[in-house]
Design an enzyme around this catalytic site. Structure first.
Site, PDB file in Angstrom:
ATOM      1  N   SER A  39     -24.234  48.056 -47.131  1.00  0.00           N
ATOM      2  CA  SER A  39     -25.549  47.419 -47.147  1.00  0.00           C
ATOM      3  C   SER A  39     -26.716  48.388 -47.297  1.00  0.00           C
ATOM      4  O   SER A  39     -27.818  47.969 -47.628  1.00  0.00           O
ATOM      5  CB  SER A  39     -25.753  46.565 -45.898  1.00  0.00           C
ATOM      6  OG  SER A  39     -25.930  47.375 -44.765  1.00  0.00           O
ATOM      7  N   LYS A  76     -30.346  49.211 -40.695  1.00  0.00           N
ATOM      8  CA  LYS A  76     -31.186  48.649 -41.752  1.00  0.00           C
ATOM      9  C   LYS A  76     -32.528  49.369 -41.769  1.00  0.00           C
ATOM     10  O   LYS A  76     -32.860  50.135 -40.885  1.00  0.00           O
ATOM     11  CB  LYS A  76     -31.449  47.150 -41.529  1.00  0.00           C
ATOM     12  CG  LYS A  76     -30.217  46.287 -41.360  1.00  0.00           C
ATOM     13  CD  LYS A  76     -29.418  46.140 -42.614  1.00  0.00           C
ATOM     14  CE  LYS A  76     -28.180  45.295 -42.326  1.00  0.00           C
ATOM     15  NZ  LYS A  76     -27.182  45.423 -43.327  1.00  0.00           N
TER      16      LYS A  76
END
Length: 179
Positions: A39, A76
């Site tokens: 990701s 993230k």
């Protein structure tokens, strides 16, 4: 014999102090983490080992580790801070109505030929509010087409943040700071 006991006790104390300090540093200041998944590509690769700094508050574009709703830690990038509006339109990030450059996405954007890297959205579409709530942040993965991030799990409470990470220490031949 007393001298031997005394030396043993000094070594034991030194060892206990060292273990105690290491535990305190690990628990309150720094911790290792292993990137799991794709990701955050191309910025981070699966298997990268990083150091998490548990001190300080997150800023825009910091890479943070947080406890996700799935009882897992995610890594993230911070996109929206408390009180801000966040919108994507035509593959451009807008924060409080102002276009914001994301140079860390340039490589992926140049490779994408079949549509935008980041599909259009607003915070209203995701959380039903125009702004990031107080005490929360909005995060996205750099691999926008293949990231389970704020678009899926909503905003993240600042209390759920483990810390910020910038330093990849493994693999050894790829040691570097990330932007």
């Amino acid at each position: 014999m007393a001298e031997g006991k005394n030396e043993f006790w000094e070594w034991t104390k030194a060892l206990l102090i060292a273990v105690g300090l290491a535990a305190l540093i690990r628990y309150f200041i720094f911790a290792p983490i292993v990137v799991d998944g794709l990701s955050m590509m191309p910025t981070l690769e699966s298997g990268d080992r990083m150091i998490v700094n548990k001190l300080g508050d997150p800023d825009r574009f910091d890479i943070v580790v947080f406890h996700a709703p799935e009882k897992k830690d995610y890594i993230k990038r911070v996109i929206g801070l408390p009180g801000e509006t966040v919108e994507y339109k035509d593959d451009v990030l807008y924060v409080n109505g102002k276009a914001i450059d994301e140079p860390y996405l340039d490589q992926y954007k140049s490779e994408v030929t079949d549509g935008p890297l980041t599909p259009d959205f607003t915070l209203v579409d995701i959380i039903g509010q125009e702004t990031v709530p107080e005490g929360e942040i909005f995060v996205l993965g750099d691999n926008r087409r293949f990231s389970k991030d704020g678009r899926h799990i909503g905003t993240i409470k600042i209390d759920e943040i483990v810390g910020e990470t910038k330093f990849v220490y493994w693999p050894f031949d790829q040691i570097h700071l990330v932007d």
